[in-house]
Design a protein around this motif. Structure first.
Motif, short mmCIF file in Angstrom:
data_model
loop_
_atom_site.label_atom_id
_atom_site.label_comp_id
_atom_site.label_asym_id
_atom_site.label_seq_id
_atom_site.Cartn_x
_atom_site.Cartn_y
_atom_site.Cartn_z
N MET A 1 -15.04 23.69 -10.31
CA MET A 1 -14.27 24.81 -9.69
C MET A 1 -15.37 26.02 -10.10
SD MET A 1 -12.19 25.88 -7.95
CE MET A 1 -10.46 26.52 -7.74
N ARG A 2 -15.93 26.04 -11.62
CA ARG A 2 -16.62 27.07 -11.88
C ARG A 2 -17.92 27.27 -10.94
NH1 ARG A 2 -17.87 27.60 -17.97
NH2 ARG A 2 -15.64 27.57 -17.84
N HIS A 3 -18.44 26.00 -10.68
CA HIS A 3 -19.67 25.83 -10.17
C HIS A 3 -19.53 26.49 -8.64
CE1 HIS A 3 -23.41 24.67 -8.76
NE2 HIS A 3 -23.06 23.89 -7.83
N LEU A 5 -17.26 28.52 -7.61
CA LEU A 5 -17.23 30.04 -7.39
C LEU A 5 -18.33 30.64 -7.89
CD1 LEU A 5 -13.72 30.19 -9.45
CD2 LEU A 5 -14.07 30.81 -7.16
N GLU A 6 -19.33 30.19 -8.67
CA GLU A 6 -20.52 30.71 -8.72
C GLU A 6 -21.45 30.65 -7.65
OE1 GLU A 6 -22.07 28.45 -12.21
OE2 GLU A 6 -20.99 29.90 -13.57
N CYS A 7 -21.44 29.46 -7.10
CA CYS A 7 -22.13 29.61 -5.78
C CYS A 7 -21.66 30.36 -4.61
CB CYS A 7 -22.32 27.91 -5.19
SG CYS A 7 -23.00 26.77 -6.18
#
Length: 53
Positions: A1-3, A5-7
């Motif tokens: 999920m973090r990846h 959002l970062e993308c």
């Protein structure tokens, strides 16, 4: 999920940067050849004007 959002944030920033660069290019074309006042002159005039109050 973090990846994900970062993308998404990176993509959004890239789009904003591209839009800014396009807008600045258009403005640069519109003002090409016009006399420009250096920022330090404008700042000094503003500071001098504030001292009048």
């Amino acid at each position: 999920m973090r990846h994900v959002l970062e993308c998404a944030a990176e993509d959004d920033m890239a789009a904003k940067r591209a839009a800014f660069l396009e807008a600045s290019d258009r403005l640069r074309e519109k003002t090409r050849g016009r006399k420009q006042t250096p920022a330090e002159v404008l700042i000094r005039e503003d500071r001098d004007h504030r001292d009048d109050f």
